[in-house]
Design a protein around this motif. Sequence first.
Motif, PDB file in Angstrom:
ATOM      1  N   ALA A 124       4.004   9.261   3.950  1.00 37.12           N
ATOM      2  CA  ALA A 124       3.047   8.237   4.461  1.00 37.12           C
ATOM      3  C   ALA A 124       3.681   7.682   5.650  1.00 37.12           C
ATOM      4  CB  ALA A 124       2.938   7.363   3.406  1.00 37.12           C
ATOM      5  N   PRO A 125       2.998   6.810   6.363  1.00 38.91           N
ATOM      6  CA  PRO A 125       3.591   6.037   7.644  1.00 38.91           C
ATOM      7  C   PRO A 125       4.756   5.647   7.524  1.00 38.91           C
ATOM      8  CG  PRO A 125       1.203   5.917   7.446  1.00 38.91           C
ATOM      9  CD  PRO A 125       1.356   6.387   6.261  1.00 38.91           C
ATOM     10  N   TRP A 129       4.751   1.165  11.085  1.00 42.16           N
ATOM     11  CA  TRP A 129       3.399   1.159  10.712  1.00 42.16           C
ATOM     12  C   TRP A 129       2.954  -0.015   9.411  1.00 42.16           C
ATOM     13  CZ3 TRP A 129       0.947   1.743   6.247  1.00 42.16           C
ATOM     14  CH2 TRP A 129      -0.624   2.105   6.193  1.00 42.16           C
ATOM     15  N   THR A 153      -8.626  -5.897   2.333  1.00 41.89           N
ATOM     16  CA  THR A 153      -8.835  -4.465   2.867  1.00 41.89           C
ATOM     17  C   THR A 153      -9.988  -4.307   3.744  1.00 41.89           C
ATOM     18  OG1 THR A 153      -7.968  -3.740   0.807  1.00 41.89           O
ATOM     19  CG2 THR A 153      -9.216  -2.335   2.142  1.00 41.89           C
ATOM     20  N   ARG A 158      -6.469  -0.527   6.971  1.00 41.45           N
ATOM     21  CA  ARG A 158      -5.180   0.329   6.499  1.00 41.45           C
ATOM     22  C   ARG A 158      -4.550  -0.067   5.262  1.00 41.45           C
ATOM     23  NH1 ARG A 158      -1.581  -0.576  12.245  1.00 41.45           N
ATOM     24  NH2 ARG A 158      -2.745  -2.587  11.631  1.00 41.45           N
ATOM     25  N   ARG A 160      -6.365   0.320   2.673  1.00 38.54           N
ATOM     26  CA  ARG A 160      -6.839   1.287   1.468  1.00 38.54           C
ATOM     27  C   ARG A 160      -5.999   2.644   1.693  1.00 38.54           C
ATOM     28  NH1 ARG A 160     -11.749   0.286   4.848  1.00 38.54           N
ATOM     29  NH2 ARG A 160     -12.844  -1.173   3.636  1.00 38.54           N
ATOM     30  N   GLU A 161      -5.090   2.818   2.555  1.00 32.80           N
ATOM     31  CA  GLU A 161      -4.313   4.303   2.674  1.00 32.80           C
ATOM     32  C   GLU A 161      -3.531   4.458   1.240  1.00 32.80           C
ATOM     33  OE1 GLU A 161      -3.746   6.308   4.693  1.00 32.80           O
ATOM     34  OE2 GLU A 161      -5.160   5.395   6.371  1.00 32.80           O
ATOM     35  N   ARG A 162      -3.673   5.345   0.646  1.00 28.19           N
ATOM     36  CA  ARG A 162      -3.098   6.016  -0.547  1.00 28.19           C
ATOM     37  C   ARG A 162      -1.828   6.661  -0.500  1.00 28.19           C
ATOM     38  NH1 ARG A 162      -6.781   5.326  -5.074  1.00 28.19           N
ATOM     39  NH2 ARG A 162      -8.612   4.579  -4.391  1.00 28.19           N
ATOM     40  N   PHE A 163      -1.139   6.738  -1.332  1.00 23.54           N
ATOM     41  CA  PHE A 163       0.204   7.882  -1.168  1.00 23.54           C
ATOM     42  C   PHE A 163       0.850   8.301  -2.702  1.00 23.54           C
ATOM     43  CE2 PHE A 163       2.009   3.451  -1.009  1.00 23.54           C
ATOM     44  CZ  PHE A 163       2.997   3.482  -2.035  1.00 23.54           C
ATOM     45  N   THR A 176      -2.069   2.547  -3.744  1.00 20.75           N
ATOM     46  CA  THR A 176      -2.599   2.288  -2.793  1.00 20.75           C
ATOM     47  C   THR A 176      -1.874   1.037  -1.794  1.00 20.75           C
ATOM     48  OG1 THR A 176      -3.776   0.075  -3.640  1.00 20.75           O
ATOM     49  CG2 THR A 176      -5.198   2.148  -3.279  1.00 20.75           C
ATOM     50  N   VAL A 177      -1.582   0.920  -0.754  1.00 22.94           N
ATOM     51  CA  VAL A 177      -0.886   0.300   0.047  1.00 22.94           C
ATOM     52  C   VAL A 177      -1.099  -1.169  -0.105  1.00 22.94           C
ATOM     53  CG1 VAL A 177      -0.188  -0.648   2.469  1.00 22.94           C
ATOM     54  CG2 VAL A 177      -0.447   1.660   2.282  1.00 22.94           C
TER      55      VAL A 177
END
Length: 393
Positions: A124-125, A129, A153, A158, A160-163, A176-177
């Motif tokens: 991930a970032p 970030w 959100t 951003r 919403r980003e998942r990892f 989720t972030v």
Amino acid sequence: MADGRRHIGVAERRARLALRHRLAPSARATAPEEVADSLVALHGSDPATVYLAVAARLADPAKAVAATERALYEDRTLVRMHGMRHTVFVFPAALTAVVHASTGLAVAARERASLLKDMAGAGAPDAAWLAEVEAATLAALARRGQATAAELTADEPRLRERFVYAPGKSYEGVHTVSSRLLRVLGVEGKVVRGRPLGSWTSSRFRWAPAPEHPELDVAGAQSALLERWLRACGPATEADLKWWTGWRVTEVRRALAAIGAREVSLDEGTGHVAAGDEDPVEPSGEPWAALLPALDPTAMGWQGRDWYLDPELRPLLFDRSGNVGPTVWWDGRVVGGWAQRPDGEIVWRIPGGGVAREAEAAVAARAERLRAWLGTTRVTPRFRTPLERTLSA
């Protein structure tokens, strides 16, 4: 004793508990702030616990919900935040800086490092970030005043980003972030839980900016917190103090020395009380009954519980993780458990009996008072325990 230390027996420990935890009839409080101040903290992992714990200690429990909501969300005299053992509590607002410095900073550092490590492991970032997302999220929350994760959100996509968390492990999952970042910001004391979506039993909270507080010296804050707790819950052993705070034993000992705590003798060994708190405390002479909720701060106050809880009751009243369920108390000790059935009836059981008719009548009266207070509200503990499951079925 031969070594000169005063002995504090079980009867006196129960007398202190009855008065200082506002469970004896003469010690009942008039406001939620008084309850929180007397107990230092109210367990907040289960939202209903806060209100039930307050109601059990108010002279007029009918005021519990409205007064507690006002204290939490209007007057802000009470604050829900992470504290000892990385657990959510409700604290008096004046204590938030002490809690943050004494217990929050170390946990916050571990949480942020863990988040960055998990994100890096998932490709991930990077931290730069994440810092941008964090700044945008806090700015959005400041504009809104309070907001759900979904609303934030919408302002900062951003989030919403998942990892993937722990790839390849048996506990692998997708985060989720937003869920991880908001948790980190909560532990860091930058955001707090705001008004819930729904009733006072809801666990779906909005987020709000944390109230400003001074940054305190860690050692000084630990000393201040330990002294507050000893005056509310002392005497206590080193093991009790280490467990309750989540600190290293060296930190506990340093704080005990800093506040000039006094050693006393307990049935299980050496205990500690705050300086000036060595004088005997006599039982009030007023037997009392109480129905305390799951995770109540009194039931969860000490690691060593044999002086108020028969070890044979533990398998019935605790889950596998050590969370206590609803408990029935008589005159300073846990004698059983209770639950609410779907029709609203409050049912209770004292396994094995062993209490006088006076006790059973007092417990029955408290149960009826609780049923009337709850009315149409239904409460199911977040952490279910064997006896509570049996009684509520």
